[in-house]
Design a protein around this motif. Structure first.
Motif, PDB file in Angstrom:
ATOM      1  N   VAL A  51      18.499  60.558  45.540  1.00  0.00           N
ATOM      2  CA  VAL A  51      18.431  62.019  45.525  1.00  0.00           C
ATOM      3  C   VAL A  51      19.840  62.589  45.479  1.00  0.00           C
ATOM      4  CG1 VAL A  51      17.550  64.088  46.687  1.00  0.00           C
ATOM      5  CG2 VAL A  51      16.312  61.934  46.906  1.00  0.00           C
ATOM      6  N   SER A  52      20.047  63.603  44.672  1.00  0.00           N
ATOM      7  CA  SER A  52      21.358  64.250  44.586  1.00  0.00           C
ATOM      8  C   SER A  52      21.692  64.949  45.902  1.00  0.00           C
ATOM      9  CB  SER A  52      21.394  65.258  43.436  1.00  0.00           C
ATOM     10  OG  SER A  52      20.489  66.327  43.655  1.00  0.00           O
ATOM     11  N   ASP A  53      22.989  65.003  46.213  1.00  0.00           N
ATOM     12  CA  ASP A  53      23.429  65.648  47.461  1.00  0.00           C
ATOM     13  C   ASP A  53      23.240  67.159  47.423  1.00  0.00           C
ATOM     14  OD1 ASP A  53      24.191  63.223  48.541  1.00  0.00           O
ATOM     15  OD2 ASP A  53      26.291  63.420  47.917  1.00  0.00           O
ATOM     16  N   GLU A  54      23.400  67.742  46.251  1.00  0.00           N
ATOM     17  CA  GLU A  54      23.327  69.198  46.112  1.00  0.00           C
ATOM     18  C   GLU A  54      22.247  69.579  45.103  1.00  0.00           C
ATOM     19  OE1 GLU A  54      25.020  71.081  48.052  1.00  0.00           O
ATOM     20  OE2 GLU A  54      26.354  69.538  48.881  1.00  0.00           O
ATOM     21  N   ALA A  55      21.918  70.869  45.120  1.00  0.00           N
ATOM     22  CA  ALA A  55      20.933  71.377  44.173  1.00  0.00           C
ATOM     23  C   ALA A  55      21.459  71.258  42.748  1.00  0.00           C
ATOM     24  CB  ALA A  55      20.615  72.835  44.502  1.00  0.00           C
ATOM     25  N   VAL A  56      20.549  71.083  41.824  1.00  0.00           N
ATOM     26  CA  VAL A  56      20.902  71.035  40.404  1.00  0.00           C
ATOM     27  C   VAL A  56      20.366  72.287  39.724  1.00  0.00           C
ATOM     28  CG1 VAL A  56      20.975  68.524  40.304  1.00  0.00           C
ATOM     29  CG2 VAL A  56      18.814  69.707  39.849  1.00  0.00           C
ATOM     30  N   GLY A  57      20.927  72.592  38.580  1.00  0.00           N
ATOM     31  CA  GLY A  57      20.523  73.786  37.861  1.00  0.00           C
ATOM     32  C   GLY A  57      19.755  73.472  36.597  1.00  0.00           C
ATOM     33  N   ALA A  58      19.566  74.507  35.777  1.00  0.00           N
ATOM     34  CA  ALA A  58      18.883  74.331  34.492  1.00  0.00           C
ATOM     35  C   ALA A  58      19.618  73.273  33.670  1.00  0.00           C
ATOM     36  CB  ALA A  58      18.834  75.658  33.744  1.00  0.00           C
ATOM     37  N   GLY A  59      18.857  72.478  32.967  1.00  0.00           N
ATOM     38  CA  GLY A  59      19.433  71.419  32.155  1.00  0.00           C
ATOM     39  C   GLY A  59      19.470  70.068  32.828  1.00  0.00           C
ATOM     40  N   ALA A  60      19.127  70.016  34.110  1.00  0.00           N
ATOM     41  CA  ALA A  60      19.234  68.756  34.838  1.00  0.00           C
ATOM     42  C   ALA A  60      18.280  67.698  34.289  1.00  0.00           C
ATOM     43  CB  ALA A  60      18.971  68.979  36.325  1.00  0.00           C
ATOM     44  N   LEU A  61      17.025  68.053  34.089  1.00  0.00           N
ATOM     45  CA  LEU A  61      16.104  67.053  33.575  1.00  0.00           C
ATOM     46  C   LEU A  61      16.450  66.663  32.145  1.00  0.00           C
ATOM     47  CD1 LEU A  61      12.439  67.532  34.807  1.00  0.00           C
ATOM     48  CD2 LEU A  61      14.268  66.114  35.715  1.00  0.00           C
ATOM     49  N   THR A  62      16.900  67.628  31.355  1.00  0.00           N
ATOM     50  CA  THR A  62      17.302  67.308  29.983  1.00  0.00           C
ATOM     51  C   THR A  62      18.437  66.284  29.988  1.00  0.00           C
ATOM     52  OG1 THR A  62      16.676  69.513  29.232  1.00  0.00           O
ATOM     53  CG2 THR A  62      18.162  68.271  27.824  1.00  0.00           C
ATOM     54  N   ALA A  63      19.348  66.409  30.946  1.00  0.00           N
ATOM     55  CA  ALA A  63      20.510  65.522  31.003  1.00  0.00           C
ATOM     56  C   ALA A  63      20.163  64.123  31.497  1.00  0.00           C
ATOM     57  CB  ALA A  63      21.585  66.136  31.899  1.00  0.00           C
ATOM     58  N   TYR A  64      19.159  64.027  32.376  1.00  0.00           N
ATOM     59  CA  TYR A  64      18.934  62.748  33.046  1.00  0.00           C
ATOM     60  C   TYR A  64      17.589  62.089  32.768  1.00  0.00           C
ATOM     61  CZ  TYR A  64      23.005  64.385  35.576  1.00  0.00           C
ATOM     62  OH  TYR A  64      24.247  64.844  35.890  1.00  0.00           O
ATOM     63  N   ARG A  65      16.692  62.794  32.117  1.00  0.00           N
ATOM     64  CA  ARG A  65      15.370  62.215  31.842  1.00  0.00           C
ATOM     65  C   ARG A  65      15.378  61.697  30.402  1.00  0.00           C
ATOM     66  NH1 ARG A  65      10.029  64.695  34.484  1.00  0.00           N
ATOM     67  NH2 ARG A  65       8.414  63.830  33.139  1.00  0.00           N
ATOM     68  N   SER A  66      15.324  60.392  30.246  1.00  0.00           N
ATOM     69  CA  SER A  66      15.500  59.818  28.918  1.00  0.00           C
ATOM     70  C   SER A  66      14.644  58.565  28.762  1.00  0.00           C
ATOM     71  CB  SER A  66      16.962  59.450  28.692  1.00  0.00           C
ATOM     72  OG  SER A  66      17.330  58.378  29.561  1.00  0.00           O
ATOM     73  N   PRO A  67      14.374  58.163  27.506  1.00  0.00           N
ATOM     74  CA  PRO A  67      13.652  56.906  27.288  1.00  0.00           C
ATOM     75  C   PRO A  67      14.370  55.701  27.889  1.00  0.00           C
ATOM     76  CG  PRO A  67      13.679  58.227  25.284  1.00  0.00           C
ATOM     77  CD  PRO A  67      14.595  58.907  26.255  1.00  0.00           C
ATOM     78  N   ALA A  68      15.700  55.720  27.865  1.00  0.00           N
ATOM     79  CA  ALA A  68      16.459  54.598  28.419  1.00  0.00           C
ATOM     80  C   ALA A  68      16.242  54.491  29.922  1.00  0.00           C
ATOM     81  CB  ALA A  68      17.952  54.769  28.105  1.00  0.00           C
ATOM     82  N   LEU A  69      16.180  55.630  30.600  1.00  0.00           N
ATOM     83  CA  LEU A  69      15.941  55.625  32.044  1.00  0.00           C
ATOM     84  C   LEU A  69      14.546  55.092  32.339  1.00  0.00           C
ATOM     85  CD1 LEU A  69      17.280  56.549  34.762  1.00  0.00           C
ATOM     86  CD2 LEU A  69      15.921  58.619  34.551  1.00  0.00           C
ATOM     87  N   ALA A  70      13.562  55.559  31.574  1.00  0.00           N
ATOM     88  CA  ALA A  70      12.194  55.089  31.773  1.00  0.00           C
ATOM     89  C   ALA A  70      12.090  53.588  31.497  1.00  0.00           C
ATOM     90  CB  ALA A  70      11.239  55.871  30.878  1.00  0.00           C
ATOM     91  N   ALA A  71      12.819  53.119  30.468  1.00  0.00           N
ATOM     92  CA  ALA A  71      12.803  51.695  30.148  1.00  0.00           C
ATOM     93  C   ALA A  71      13.389  50.866  31.287  1.00  0.00           C
ATOM     94  CB  ALA A  71      13.573  51.440  28.853  1.00  0.00           C
ATOM     95  N   ALA A  72      14.296  51.470  32.060  1.00  0.00           N
ATOM     96  CA  ALA A  72      14.882  50.786  33.214  1.00  0.00           C
ATOM     97  C   ALA A  72      13.969  50.825  34.430  1.00  0.00           C
ATOM     98  CB  ALA A  72      16.232  51.422  33.560  1.00  0.00           C
TER      99      ALA A  72
END
Length: 285
Positions: A51-72
């Motif tokens: 879990v991130s230490d601080e709140a995230v803003g708009a664009g967070a899921l776009t930046a970190y949600r990816s097929p490569a992450l799911a494949a891992a």
């Protein structure tokens, strides 16, 4: 017989690589939360989620949600605190060992059993009011709704867009980014040991069994979890009232407070929260 080798937890890489560079990420500061349970020299700790230490803003899921992450083997979602429970994920609220395997459950028997729990009982004085609440259906389980229409947006794109809308619109005012080891997004609540529906159902795997079916039928994706609430994007929602009604019945079976303490009837809920809606939200009192 030789013992099967222990499967490495995909979060373990973040212990030595906190920014997730080896996963193609550039994570913000954050930390691992260990699986609850007794610890000792005979048992190593195991990470449950990051879990991130601080709140995230708009664009967070776009930046970190990816097929490569799911494949891992990791799923990115948002966690939302609430007053008095700003960091509920750190307060022994997660109980993964209590959950069964979502794959052991089939959606229709699960929803049929849930429906039987929540439909008004005429012997308890529900009468005409209860009939109106569940109309046009009767007290027998109406069956699964047909799958959503073709031609909708990419489900993962829809998930990231909804996340931004919920953050900018204030529905998720200060969410944390979380990474959860799970094969698919619908399994995230179970993998975490999330207890949001505890007052309704203790085994969150039953909830995940329904979410899996919605992933398949409607392009739905888990976007965010709160202490007792769940937000999903929907790439292929029903476009007509006739199609939305049986979907609304499924929602009522899973999360009756949406109607009991919300729209007031399945018909009203279908029109207000299902037909053409790309955001399905659920909560449990």
């Amino acid at each position: 017989m030789a013992k099967s080798p222990k499967v490495r937890n995909p979060l373990s890489v973040l212990a030595d690589d906190p920014q997730g560079r080896s996963l193609g990420l550039d994570l913000p500061p954050g930390g691992l939360i260990d699986r609850p349970g007794r610890r000792g020299w005979w048992r190593e700790s195991e990470p449950l989620l990051w879990v991130s230490d601080e709140a995230v803003g708009a664009g967070a899921l776009t930046a970190y949600r990816s097929p490569a992450l799911a494949a891992a083997g990791l799923q990115a979602v948002l966690l939302q605190g609430r007053g008095g429970l700003e960091r509920w994920w750190q307060d022994r609220e997660l109980v993964p060992d209590r959950m069964s395997d979502p794959g052991d459950h089939h959606v229709e028997p699960v929803l049929r059993e849930f429906w039987g729990r929540v439909v008004p009982d005429p012997e308890e004085g529900a009468g005409e009011e209860g009939d109106e609440l569940i109309a046009p259906f009767g007290r027998d389980w109406p069956g699964l709704a047909e799958r959503g229409p073709d031609g909708g947006p990419d489900p993962e794109t829809a998930a990231c867009e909804l996340a931004d809308e919920l953050i900018v619109g204030g529905i998720l005012p200060g969410p944390r980014l979380a990474l959860v080891p799970a094969a698919r997004g619908a399994d995230v609540p179970t993998a975490m040991g999330w207890g949001g529906p505890t007052n309704f159902e203790n085994d969150t795997a039953l909830i995940s069994a329904v979410l899996r079916s919605w992933e398949d039928r409607f392009g739905a994706r888990v976007v965010a979890l709160g202490f007792d609430e769940l937000h999903m994007s929907v790439a292929a929602p029903p476009r007509t009232s006739a199609h939305a009604l049986p979907v609304a019945a499924e929602h009522f079976a899973l999360s009756p407070d949406n109607i009991w303490q919300g729209s007031g009837s399945i018909r009203a809920y279908a029109d207000e929260a299902v037909t053409g809606c790309g955001h399905w939200g659920f909560w449990w009192d």
